[in-house]
Design a protein around this motif. Sequence first.
Motif, PDB file in Angstrom:
ATOM      1  N   THR A 198      -1.348   5.890  -4.137  1.00 16.04           N
ATOM      2  CA  THR A 198      -0.521   7.089  -3.979  1.00 16.04           C
ATOM      3  C   THR A 198      -0.984   8.196  -4.918  1.00 16.04           C
ATOM      4  N   ALA A 199      -1.329   7.831  -6.162  1.00 18.24           N
ATOM      5  CA  ALA A 199      -1.818   8.831  -7.121  1.00 18.24           C
ATOM      6  C   ALA A 199      -3.119   9.470  -6.632  1.00 18.24           C
ATOM      7  N   LEU A 200      -4.002   8.665  -6.050  1.00 17.06           N
ATOM      8  CA  LEU A 200      -5.262   9.204  -5.527  1.00 17.06           C
ATOM      9  C   LEU A 200      -5.000  10.127  -4.335  1.00 17.06           C
ATOM     10  N   ILE A 201      -4.088   9.746  -3.475  1.00 19.80           N
ATOM     11  CA  ILE A 201      -3.736  10.584  -2.320  1.00 19.80           C
ATOM     12  C   ILE A 201      -3.198  11.927  -2.790  1.00 19.80           C
ATOM     13  N   MET A 202      -2.292  11.904  -3.772  1.00 18.42           N
ATOM     14  CA  MET A 202      -1.727  13.147  -4.273  1.00 18.42           C
ATOM     15  C   MET A 202      -2.794  14.023  -4.921  1.00 18.42           C
ATOM     16  N   LEU A 214      -5.693  11.747   3.871  1.00 16.61           N
ATOM     17  CA  LEU A 214      -5.249  10.994   5.041  1.00 16.61           C
ATOM     18  C   LEU A 214      -6.062   9.717   5.232  1.00 16.61           C
ATOM     19  N   GLU A 215      -7.360   9.786   4.954  1.00 18.93           N
ATOM     20  CA  GLU A 215      -8.212   8.604   5.103  1.00 18.93           C
ATOM     21  C   GLU A 215      -7.778   7.491   4.150  1.00 18.93           C
ATOM     22  N   VAL A 216      -7.501   7.862   2.895  1.00 20.17           N
ATOM     23  CA  VAL A 216      -7.030   6.862   1.926  1.00 20.17           C
ATOM     24  C   VAL A 216      -5.673   6.310   2.350  1.00 20.17           C
ATOM     25  N   PHE A 217      -4.811   7.194   2.842  1.00 21.35           N
ATOM     26  CA  PHE A 217      -3.479   6.764   3.272  1.00 21.35           C
ATOM     27  C   PHE A 217      -3.564   5.757   4.414  1.00 21.35           C
TER      28      PHE A 217
END
Length: 554
Positions: A198-202, A214-217
């Motif tokens: 989640t931290a990386l997505i943010m 979106l890819e990481v999610f």
Amino acid sequence: MKRFQCITSSLTTNSHQVSLFNSCLVRRQLNTISLPQTSPTPNLETQKIHAHLFKTGIPLHSSNLTQLVRSYCKLKSFTEAHKLFDEIAPGDLVSCTAIIGALARHGRGEEALCLFKRMHFLCIMPNQFTFGTVIHVCTNLCNLAAGEQLHGLLMRMGLQSDVFVGTALLDFYAKLGKINEAKSAFADIWEPNVVSFTALIMGYLKNEMIDDGLEVFRVMPNRNVVSWNAMIAGLSQAGHNEMALNLFVEMCREGERPNQSTYPCVFRAAANVAALGIGMHLHAHAVKLLDGFDVFVGNSLISFYAKCGNVEDGKLVFNQMQERNIVSWNALISGYAQNGQGSEGVNLFKEMCVSGFKPNSVTVLCLLFACNHGGLIEEGCAYFESVKRENPQLLGPKHYASMVDLLSRSGNFEKANKFLIDLPFDPGIGFWKSLLGGCQIHSNIDLSNYAAQRLLDLDPEDVSSYVMLSNVFAVMDQWQDVSKVRRLMKNKGMKRIPGCSWIEIRDKVHAFVNGDRRHPEIDEIYRALIECYLQLKEAGYAPKPLLKFECDVE
């Protein structure tokens, strides 16, 4: 004090001493203080316990020291906590981490970093919890240099692979815009968990790397409601509101139950595209799913309805809220102002004051906004002078700029100019744009030239300043000057950002820009516009030249 240090260094802990200390805690109610933190009684009680321990000779070892230090920190008695730490130096890892955490929680980050440095000199080896806390301090302070030094120390100690430390480091780099370093920190984590993902997505979303986020999610394991909320909120904040709403629908279809933190994100996304129908469906969904609304959901609903032009339903939500805060009042006052109901906004402000809420800086700005858009010139000036006299700390540049806008819109250019001269600071671009906007409404060519020149002096590359000046000339039929401004813009390579408007029909949002031909039913739309124009012309309505240009300013 020396005698105290001698006692604490020579005595050893035994079961009787620990029992005596715990009973002291129970008698003094150190862990069950329920008085307000502003009261001097809890601090006095903690000092009595400390004195009792000193008098009876009970040594301050790890467990009882940490409890005492935490009690001082909880009461914001940081001086006493520091003194206690100094008395028992070289100290203890647990007590050091406790003090650092307490300092960080109370916004004393610089002191927390200093204490961490002292740990190094005292040869106290930090653990992953200490590092996690200190890295968060560096994040809050935006101290990149200190964070990078901590990263190097972590590498030497081999703690960069710890999920707690690695996630804190990842969050640090992501929030400071160092996305490549954040990716590297993520790769070093041995077993990243949902918080790490989640931290990386943010971080990706904060840096406008939507596709990467979106890819990481999509590939992250064990997505939970926090992950969905983070993705929805990030997309909305990045301006991808339709994607945010579609993701909410996907979330529900996959069986993830939204919570109180989900709905403010989707209401914000719906408000940004003025999707009233969609937002009302979301409201009904929240009523069905949630066991009542918390204050954050209520506030976001008020803002949503206000932005969609339905301030009456926003007022209904406000009346039904069991708990309100200052944001609730501000949202509704602003909603009235946005929808041209300035008098209602002023009346609500008076009601707020009677209810016992004290206005903050945002409240004052919303109030001036309401007076401005309601044509309440005298009331706005009176409120501004009242706040300036009684609570000057609430006023900032935005409040002064709002006053310039209020005076300019009403045609009081002499007062507006004097107000600018008497400012306690140099006026920025927003002030001169407000003055120029008033000149545009009242066709004041002399003052508009002066305001435009000041604007161009401050920022010669600001496109909107040229467009506003062009519109002023157009209102006064000075087409030669309009051509000069447009030619100057062309020579500078400036491109106007076209205005955008949208309408929602049957739960679908249709967006249009100036001269748009992309809509599949564009021919029918233009035929309807021509018919409206002909009917207006028959009724004797003569459109202002400004209408040709004002879309460029939006």
